[in-house]
Design a protein around this motif. Structure first.
Motif, PDB file in Angstrom:
ATOM      1  N   VAL A  17     -31.692   1.561  27.449  1.00  0.00           N
ATOM      2  CA  VAL A  17     -32.494   2.255  28.767  1.00  0.00           C
ATOM      3  C   VAL A  17     -34.064   1.580  29.096  1.00  0.00           C
ATOM      4  O   VAL A  17     -34.536   1.056  28.043  1.00  0.00           O
ATOM      5  CB  VAL A  17     -32.475   3.873  28.771  1.00  0.00           C
ATOM      6  CG1 VAL A  17     -34.105   4.473  29.366  1.00  0.00           C
ATOM      7  CG2 VAL A  17     -32.017   4.638  28.365  1.00  0.00           C
ATOM      8  N   GLN A  18     -34.145   1.703  30.019  1.00  0.00           N
ATOM      9  CA  GLN A  18     -35.667   0.564  30.766  1.00  0.00           C
ATOM     10  C   GLN A  18     -36.305   1.714  29.595  1.00  0.00           C
ATOM     11  O   GLN A  18     -36.607   2.704  29.990  1.00  0.00           O
ATOM     12  CB  GLN A  18     -35.546   1.087  32.097  1.00  0.00           C
ATOM     13  CG  GLN A  18     -35.048   0.548  32.486  1.00  0.00           C
ATOM     14  CD  GLN A  18     -34.474  -0.027  34.280  1.00  0.00           C
ATOM     15  OE1 GLN A  18     -35.277   0.936  35.236  1.00  0.00           O
ATOM     16  NE2 GLN A  18     -34.486  -0.830  34.894  1.00  0.00           N
ATOM     17  N   VAL A  19     -37.750   1.143  29.386  1.00  0.00           N
ATOM     18  CA  VAL A  19     -38.883   1.347  28.709  1.00  0.00           C
ATOM     19  C   VAL A  19     -39.147   2.003  29.564  1.00  0.00           C
ATOM     20  O   VAL A  19     -40.225   2.504  29.463  1.00  0.00           O
ATOM     21  CB  VAL A  19     -39.377  -0.108  28.514  1.00  0.00           C
ATOM     22  CG1 VAL A  19     -41.120   0.407  27.794  1.00  0.00           C
ATOM     23  CG2 VAL A  19     -38.540  -1.219  27.191  1.00  0.00           C
ATOM     24  N   ARG A  20     -39.921   1.749  30.597  1.00  0.00           N
ATOM     25  CA  ARG A  20     -39.783   2.125  31.302  1.00  0.00           C
ATOM     26  C   ARG A  20     -40.009   4.173  32.194  1.00  0.00           C
ATOM     27  O   ARG A  20     -40.512   4.865  32.194  1.00  0.00           O
ATOM     28  CB  ARG A  20     -41.041   1.921  33.155  1.00  0.00           C
ATOM     29  CG  ARG A  20     -39.094   1.752  33.816  1.00  0.00           C
ATOM     30  CD  ARG A  20     -39.700   0.950  34.869  1.00  0.00           C
ATOM     31  NE  ARG A  20     -38.436   1.150  36.377  1.00  0.00           N
ATOM     32  CZ  ARG A  20     -37.913   0.327  36.786  1.00  0.00           C
ATOM     33  NH1 ARG A  20     -39.075  -0.823  37.306  1.00  0.00           N
ATOM     34  NH2 ARG A  20     -36.266  -0.050  37.561  1.00  0.00           N
ATOM     35  N   GLU A  26     -40.678   8.236  22.658  1.00  0.00           N
ATOM     36  CA  GLU A  26     -39.328   7.476  22.521  1.00  0.00           C
ATOM     37  C   GLU A  26     -40.140   5.873  22.774  1.00  0.00           C
ATOM     38  O   GLU A  26     -39.185   5.309  22.370  1.00  0.00           O
ATOM     39  CB  GLU A  26     -38.373   7.963  23.912  1.00  0.00           C
ATOM     40  CG  GLU A  26     -37.892   8.603  23.970  1.00  0.00           C
ATOM     41  CD  GLU A  26     -37.229   9.554  25.089  1.00  0.00           C
ATOM     42  OE1 GLU A  26     -36.450  10.451  25.248  1.00  0.00           O
ATOM     43  OE2 GLU A  26     -37.411   8.818  26.307  1.00  0.00           O
ATOM     44  N   ARG A  27     -40.473   5.573  22.709  1.00  0.00           N
ATOM     45  CA  ARG A  27     -41.847   3.932  22.925  1.00  0.00           C
ATOM     46  C   ARG A  27     -42.046   3.840  22.129  1.00  0.00           C
ATOM     47  O   ARG A  27     -41.805   2.427  22.050  1.00  0.00           O
ATOM     48  CB  ARG A  27     -42.293   3.585  24.612  1.00  0.00           C
ATOM     49  CG  ARG A  27     -41.838   3.761  25.885  1.00  0.00           C
ATOM     50  CD  ARG A  27     -42.887   3.022  26.400  1.00  0.00           C
ATOM     51  NE  ARG A  27     -44.506   3.856  26.616  1.00  0.00           N
ATOM     52  CZ  ARG A  27     -43.993   4.867  27.928  1.00  0.00           C
ATOM     53  NH1 ARG A  27     -43.236   5.179  28.884  1.00  0.00           N
ATOM     54  NH2 ARG A  27     -45.505   5.860  28.376  1.00  0.00           N
ATOM     55  N   MET A  28     -42.712   5.278  21.283  1.00  0.00           N
ATOM     56  CA  MET A  28     -43.465   3.970  20.281  1.00  0.00           C
ATOM     57  C   MET A  28     -42.603   4.240  19.440  1.00  0.00           C
ATOM     58  O   MET A  28     -42.687   3.295  18.222  1.00  0.00           O
ATOM     59  CB  MET A  28     -44.322   5.654  19.365  1.00  0.00           C
ATOM     60  CG  MET A  28     -45.390   6.122  20.452  1.00  0.00           C
ATOM     61  SD  MET A  28     -46.467   4.295  20.855  1.00  0.00           S
ATOM     62  CE  MET A  28     -47.212   4.755  19.330  1.00  0.00           C
ATOM     63  N   LYS A  29     -40.959   5.052  19.159  1.00  0.00           N
ATOM     64  CA  LYS A  29     -40.152   4.965  18.430  1.00  0.00           C
ATOM     65  C   LYS A  29     -39.630   3.152  18.559  1.00  0.00           C
ATOM     66  O   LYS A  29     -38.777   2.546  17.857  1.00  0.00           O
ATOM     67  CB  LYS A  29     -39.491   5.750  18.011  1.00  0.00           C
ATOM     68  CG  LYS A  29     -40.135   7.303  17.270  1.00  0.00           C
ATOM     69  CD  LYS A  29     -39.263   8.409  17.643  1.00  0.00           C
ATOM     70  CE  LYS A  29     -38.510   9.174  18.508  1.00  0.00           C
ATOM     71  NZ  LYS A  29     -37.779  10.583  18.433  1.00  0.00           N
ATOM     72  N   MET A  30     -39.319   3.105  19.746  1.00  0.00           N
ATOM     73  CA  MET A  30     -39.238   2.305  19.644  1.00  0.00           C
ATOM     74  C   MET A  30     -39.631   0.493  19.287  1.00  0.00           C
ATOM     75  O   MET A  30     -39.416  -0.002  18.908  1.00  0.00           O
ATOM     76  CB  MET A  30     -38.387   2.023  21.867  1.00  0.00           C
ATOM     77  CG  MET A  30     -36.775   2.277  21.898  1.00  0.00           C
ATOM     78  SD  MET A  30     -35.613   1.845  21.740  1.00  0.00           S
ATOM     79  CE  MET A  30     -33.702   2.543  22.280  1.00  0.00           C
ATOM     80  N   GLU A  31     -41.150   0.878  19.180  1.00  0.00           N
ATOM     81  CA  GLU A  31     -41.512  -0.225  19.148  1.00  0.00           C
ATOM     82  C   GLU A  31     -42.033  -0.211  17.609  1.00  0.00           C
ATOM     83  O   GLU A  31     -42.094  -1.435  17.005  1.00  0.00           O
ATOM     84  CB  GLU A  31     -42.927   0.205  19.824  1.00  0.00           C
ATOM     85  CG  GLU A  31     -43.299  -0.364  20.705  1.00  0.00           C
ATOM     86  CD  GLU A  31     -45.083   0.197  21.277  1.00  0.00           C
ATOM     87  OE1 GLU A  31     -45.659   0.097  20.738  1.00  0.00           O
ATOM     88  OE2 GLU A  31     -45.083   0.268  22.883  1.00  0.00           O
ATOM     89  N   LEU A  32     -41.598   0.749  16.939  1.00  0.00           N
ATOM     90  CA  LEU A  32     -41.920   0.951  15.431  1.00  0.00           C
ATOM     91  C   LEU A  32     -40.281   0.268  15.295  1.00  0.00           C
ATOM     92  O   LEU A  32     -40.178  -1.035  14.590  1.00  0.00           O
ATOM     93  CB  LEU A  32     -41.485   2.360  14.632  1.00  0.00           C
ATOM     94  CG  LEU A  32     -41.353   2.268  13.720  1.00  0.00           C
ATOM     95  CD1 LEU A  32     -42.777   1.993  12.317  1.00  0.00           C
ATOM     96  CD2 LEU A  32     -41.305   3.918  12.989  1.00  0.00           C
ATOM     97  N   VAL A  33     -39.300   0.532  16.060  1.00  0.00           N
ATOM     98  CA  VAL A  33     -38.204  -0.617  15.926  1.00  0.00           C
ATOM     99  C   VAL A  33     -38.185  -2.137  15.632  1.00  0.00           C
ATOM    100  O   VAL A  33     -37.702  -3.112  15.185  1.00  0.00           O
ATOM    101  CB  VAL A  33     -36.791   0.107  16.535  1.00  0.00           C
ATOM    102  CG1 VAL A  33     -35.454  -0.373  16.420  1.00  0.00           C
ATOM    103  CG2 VAL A  33     -36.566   2.069  16.130  1.00  0.00           C
ATOM    104  N   GLY A  34     -38.693  -2.039  16.666  1.00  0.00           N
ATOM    105  CA  GLY A  34     -38.806  -3.666  17.148  1.00  0.00           C
ATOM    106  C   GLY A  34     -39.754  -4.188  16.285  1.00  0.00           C
ATOM    107  O   GLY A  34     -39.891  -5.583  15.397  1.00  0.00           O
ATOM    108  N   ALA A  35     -40.824  -3.393  15.608  1.00  0.00           N
ATOM    109  CA  ALA A  35     -42.060  -3.855  14.477  1.00  0.00           C
ATOM    110  C   ALA A  35     -41.068  -4.031  12.962  1.00  0.00           C
ATOM    111  O   ALA A  35     -41.749  -5.092  12.159  1.00  0.00           O
ATOM    112  CB  ALA A  35     -42.694  -2.658  14.067  1.00  0.00           C
ATOM    113  N   LEU A  36     -39.655  -3.140  12.997  1.00  0.00           N
ATOM    114  CA  LEU A  36     -39.271  -3.418  11.237  1.00  0.00           C
ATOM    115  C   LEU A  36     -37.876  -4.094  11.549  1.00  0.00           C
ATOM    116  O   LEU A  36     -37.059  -4.804  10.791  1.00  0.00           O
ATOM    117  CB  LEU A  36     -39.268  -1.815  10.748  1.00  0.00           C
ATOM    118  CG  LEU A  36     -40.533  -1.043  11.157  1.00  0.00           C
ATOM    119  CD1 LEU A  36     -39.936   0.628  10.232  1.00  0.00           C
ATOM    120  CD2 LEU A  36     -41.027  -1.666   9.672  1.00  0.00           C
ATOM    121  N   LEU A  37     -37.460  -4.765  12.588  1.00  0.00           N
ATOM    122  CA  LEU A  37     -36.492  -4.831  12.710  1.00  0.00           C
ATOM    123  C   LEU A  37     -36.107  -6.574  11.757  1.00  0.00           C
ATOM    124  O   LEU A  37     -34.723  -6.661  11.527  1.00  0.00           O
ATOM    125  CB  LEU A  37     -35.932  -5.157  14.387  1.00  0.00           C
ATOM    126  CG  LEU A  37     -34.592  -6.280  14.344  1.00  0.00           C
ATOM    127  CD1 LEU A  37     -33.320  -5.006  14.568  1.00  0.00           C
ATOM    128  CD2 LEU A  37     -34.897  -6.814  16.208  1.00  0.00           C
TER     129      LEU A  37
END
Length: 114
Positions: A17-20, A26-37
């Protein structure tokens, strides 16, 4: 690693899904995934629960506890919400005062006012 993180946070259906089009939570959780990846040893999370409802905030804190326990990652969280119950053993408090309290969450107890 990606599938583990998205599964733990319930994001499997949102990977394409596009970020916008994502909600703030959902964006906050996706950013967390990116930080922990990439399995960092140290993570700074600035207001990670902003925009999240109370139930999701609790889930996020529980996720961070589990992640910390499983991987030993040091996490530093900031929050303006004194009611937020962080996952950590030590909680430094930064306030405008000559000496700011610090210690465990339970030891600090009612020292902080909302």
């Amino acid at each position: 690693m990606l599938s583990d993180l998205t599964s733990l946070l319930g994001l499997e259906d949102l990977l394409n899904v596009q970020v916008r089009r994502l909600s703030l939570g959902e964006r906050m959780k996706m950013e967390l995934v990116g930080a922990l990846l990439h399995s960092p040893r140290l993570v700074f999370l600035d207001e990670p629960t902003i925009g999240l409802d109370v139930v999701t905030q609790r889930r996020l804190h529980e996720f961070l506890r589990q992640y910390n326990k499983a991987r030993g990652t040091t996490m530093i969280l900031t929050s303006h919400n004194p009611r937020s119950r962080p996952a950590g053993r030590q909680v430094p408090c930064l306030v405008e005062a000559p000496a700011a309290p610090s210690g465990t969450v339970s030891a600090l107890g009612g020292q902080l006012s909302p």
